[in-house]
Design an enzyme around this catalytic site. Structure first.
Site, PDB file in Angstrom:
ATOM      1  N   LEU A  17      81.841  87.285  56.684  1.00  0.00           N
ATOM      2  CA  LEU A  17      82.358  86.965  55.344  1.00  0.00           C
ATOM      3  C   LEU A  17      81.250  86.907  54.292  1.00  0.00           C
ATOM      4  O   LEU A  17      81.531  86.747  53.105  1.00  0.00           O
ATOM      5  CB  LEU A  17      83.124  85.636  55.357  1.00  0.00           C
ATOM      6  N   ARG A  18      79.986  87.008  54.741  1.00  0.00           N
ATOM      7  CA  ARG A  18      78.854  86.980  53.793  1.00  0.00           C
ATOM      8  C   ARG A  18      78.817  85.667  53.004  1.00  0.00           C
ATOM      9  O   ARG A  18      79.403  84.675  53.393  1.00  0.00           O
ATOM     10  CB  ARG A  18      78.901  88.187  52.831  1.00  0.00           C
ATOM     11  N   ASN A  42      75.168  85.721  60.587  1.00  0.00           N
ATOM     12  CA  ASN A  42      73.969  86.489  60.212  1.00  0.00           C
ATOM     13  C   ASN A  42      73.777  86.559  58.698  1.00  0.00           C
ATOM     14  O   ASN A  42      73.716  87.628  58.104  1.00  0.00           O
ATOM     15  CB  ASN A  42      74.010  87.897  60.837  1.00  0.00           C
ATOM     16  N   LYS A 100      76.198  82.786  68.842  1.00  0.00           N
ATOM     17  CA  LYS A 100      76.107  84.239  68.770  1.00  0.00           C
ATOM     18  C   LYS A 100      74.712  84.687  69.141  1.00  0.00           C
ATOM     19  O   LYS A 100      73.719  84.216  68.580  1.00  0.00           O
ATOM     20  CB  LYS A 100      76.429  84.722  67.344  1.00  0.00           C
ATOM     21  N   LEU A 220      77.437  99.275  63.637  1.00  0.00           N
ATOM     22  CA  LEU A 220      76.782  99.041  64.931  1.00  0.00           C
ATOM     23  C   LEU A 220      77.641  98.110  65.771  1.00  0.00           C
ATOM     24  O   LEU A 220      78.180  97.134  65.219  1.00  0.00           O
ATOM     25  CB  LEU A 220      75.386  98.433  64.725  1.00  0.00           C
ATOM     26  N   ASP A 248      85.145  92.798  63.221  1.00  0.00           N
ATOM     27  CA  ASP A 248      83.771  93.090  62.805  1.00  0.00           C
ATOM     28  C   ASP A 248      83.734  93.619  61.375  1.00  0.00           C
ATOM     29  O   ASP A 248      82.881  94.434  61.031  1.00  0.00           O
ATOM     30  CB  ASP A 248      83.079  94.056  63.773  1.00  0.00           C
ATOM     31  N   HIS A 252      79.399  95.814  52.862  1.00  0.00           N
ATOM     32  CA  HIS A 252      78.121  96.050  52.164  1.00  0.00           C
ATOM     33  C   HIS A 252      78.481  96.733  50.850  1.00  0.00           C
ATOM     34  O   HIS A 252      79.379  97.584  50.821  1.00  0.00           O
ATOM     35  CB  HIS A 252      77.218  96.993  52.975  1.00  0.00           C
ATOM     36  N   ALA A 264      74.454  99.298  58.214  1.00  0.00           N
ATOM     37  CA  ALA A 264      75.532  99.421  59.196  1.00  0.00           C
ATOM     38  C   ALA A 264      76.627  98.426  58.864  1.00  0.00           C
ATOM     39  O   ALA A 264      76.339  97.261  58.571  1.00  0.00           O
ATOM     40  CB  ALA A 264      74.986  99.147  60.592  1.00  0.00           C
TER      41      ALA A 264
HETATM   42  C1  NCD Z   1      77.220  93.870  60.946  1.00  0.00           C
HETATM   43  C2  NCD Z   1      76.767  93.359  59.578  1.00  0.00           C
HETATM   44  O1  NCD Z   1      76.667  94.162  58.657  1.00  0.00           O
HETATM   45  O2  NCD Z   1      76.533  92.154  59.443  1.00  0.00           O
HETATM   46  N1  NCD Z   1      77.165  95.296  60.941  1.00  0.00           N
HETATM   47  C3  NCD Z   1      77.832  96.128  61.768  1.00  0.00           C
HETATM   48  O3  NCD Z   1      77.593  97.337  61.703  1.00  0.00           O
HETATM   49  N2  NCD Z   1      78.731  95.697  62.615  1.00  0.00           N
HETATM   50  C4  NCD Z   1      76.380  93.267  62.003  1.00  0.00           C
HETATM   51  C5  NCD Z   1      76.911  93.492  63.383  1.00  0.00           C
HETATM   52  O4  NCD Z   1      77.934  92.917  63.764  1.00  0.00           O
HETATM   53  O5  NCD Z   1      76.293  94.261  64.121  1.00  0.00           O
HETATM   54 ZN    ZN Z   2      79.567  91.915  63.658  1.00  0.00          ZN
END
Ligand code: NCD
Ligand code: ZN
Length: 345
Positions: A17-18, A42, A100, A220, A248, A252, A264
């Site tokens: 969710l950033r 992350n 995680k 990814l 997932d 971005h 990614a």
């Molecule tokens: C995810 C991200 O942008 O935070 N990116 C992705 O390609 N899935 C990180 C992740 O889950 O690998």
């Molecule tokens: Zn992810």
């Protein structure tokens, strides 16, 4: 032909969710579709302690539309310095649902990730003892390993040993992309499960190179060849309780994707249920959709099933080229396509 499908309210067991303006822009999309979601930690800096997770949870709740019934389930980002006591306290206080594991440098914002998971044995032992799930980004980061092999090699080098050494630890192999992962999880003990994204059910690696470089199909773990997509699809619709929904969704901004070194991540939150449902319908597995979307994950995590329902209708649903405006505009998965289902508001 089925025209309407009503299922128990679903959950998203893997979402990004950033923070800040992007959080404000994307939170409502996930909350409209799901009752709960596992929130990936992350951020920069990553969410490594309970105080940071509490504060982040508050920011998520504050970003939701008024009256919205959505529960963010927080995760602890493991680092080499992770402390078993602190994690156990965070879990006992209801802040951390899971931890995680990002192998260092595996993906977006993973620079602080773990360099050697087995050095974290005291943390894993404690998680095992208290029933706290370990969520794994399952790719080796060894640059000598071909990027399309990194998931399979992770299973061989690391996951098998983890499962052997911590037989009661509940492990979710996140966003699986290969036949190797689907087969491994299927055959593994009941302590091992996997999430599956819509994109890995729908695209194979050709999508990344379709007439030119397609940054919006890049995430990814990277999409693999067709035989892997078919194996992941078969696992998703199999009815096995080991496989459940985890989008997932990873937004971005356009400029970060369309770049000399594009990030990614695929942003699928706005139409996630519609996207998954198209797969279950194509596979003749509409009767298995509810288990995958709304039951298997909660049972694996030991959480109550949601009450209430959502309904999807067969309505042509055009997916816009961009979702959001200005600084937070993101290209969604399926941009420019028309989906066959629509979540009823
Ligand atoms: C995810 C991200 O942008 O935070 N990116 C992705 O390609 N899935 C990180 C992740 O889950 O690998
Ligand atoms: Zn992810």
């Amino acid at each position: 032909m089925t025209e309407r499908l009503t299922i128990r309210r679903p959950d998203d067991w893997h979402v990004h969710l950033r923070d800040g303006a992007m959080l404000q822009a994307v939170a409502a999309h996930t909350a409209r579709q799901f009752a709960r979601a596992i929130i990936m930690p992350n951020l920069t800096p990553p969410v490594t302690d309970a105080a940071a997770a509490r504060a982040y949870r508050d920011r998520i709740v504050a970003a939701l539309p008024a009256g919205c019934d959505f529960t963010p389930l927080m995760t602890c980002y493991l680092t080499d310095g992770a402390d078993a006591d602190a994690i156990a306290v965070g879990h006992a206080e209801g802040v951390f649902t899971a931890c995680k594991l990002y192998p260092a440098h595996a993906t977006t914002n993973s620079a602080h990730g773990v360099t050697g998971i087995f050095a974290l044995a005291p943390v894993l032992e404690r998680m095992q003892a208290i029933g706290m799930p370990l969520l794994i980004h399952g790719e080796v980061t060894d640059r000598d390993v071909d990027i399309f092999d990194r998931e399979a090699v992770f299973i061989d080098r690391t996951l098998q040993r983890l499962v052997r050494d911590f037989p009661a630890l509940r492990i979710v192999l996140e966003h699986i992309t290969t036949a190797d992962a689907a087969d491994y999880v299927t055959a593994a003990p009941d302590t091992v499960a996997a999430t599956i994204t819509p994109q890995h059910l729908i695209i194979n690696r050709n999508a990344i190179f379709d007439g030119g470089l397609r940054p919006h199909a890049y995430c990814l773990p990277v999409a693999k060849r067709e035989r892997h997509r078919l194996a992941v699809r078969a696992a998703a619709v199999s009815g096995s309780p080991k496989f459940f929904l985890g989008t997932d969704s990873a937004p971005h901004v356009v400029g970060a994707k369309e770049s000399g070194c594009g990030c990614a991540g695929i942003f699928n939150a706005p139409f996630a249920l519609e996207s998954y449902l198209s797969v279950f319908e194509a596979e003749g597995a509409l009767d298995r959709f509810e288990g995958f979307a709304s039951e298997h994950g909660a049972r694996f995590y030991g959480l109550p099933l949601n009450t209430g329902t959502v309904t999807l209708e067969r309505v042509a649903t055009p997916v816009p080229a961009l979702v959001g405006e200005g600084d937070t505009a993101v290209v969604p998965f399926h941009a420019g396509e028309t989906l066959e289902w629509q979540l009823v508001a």
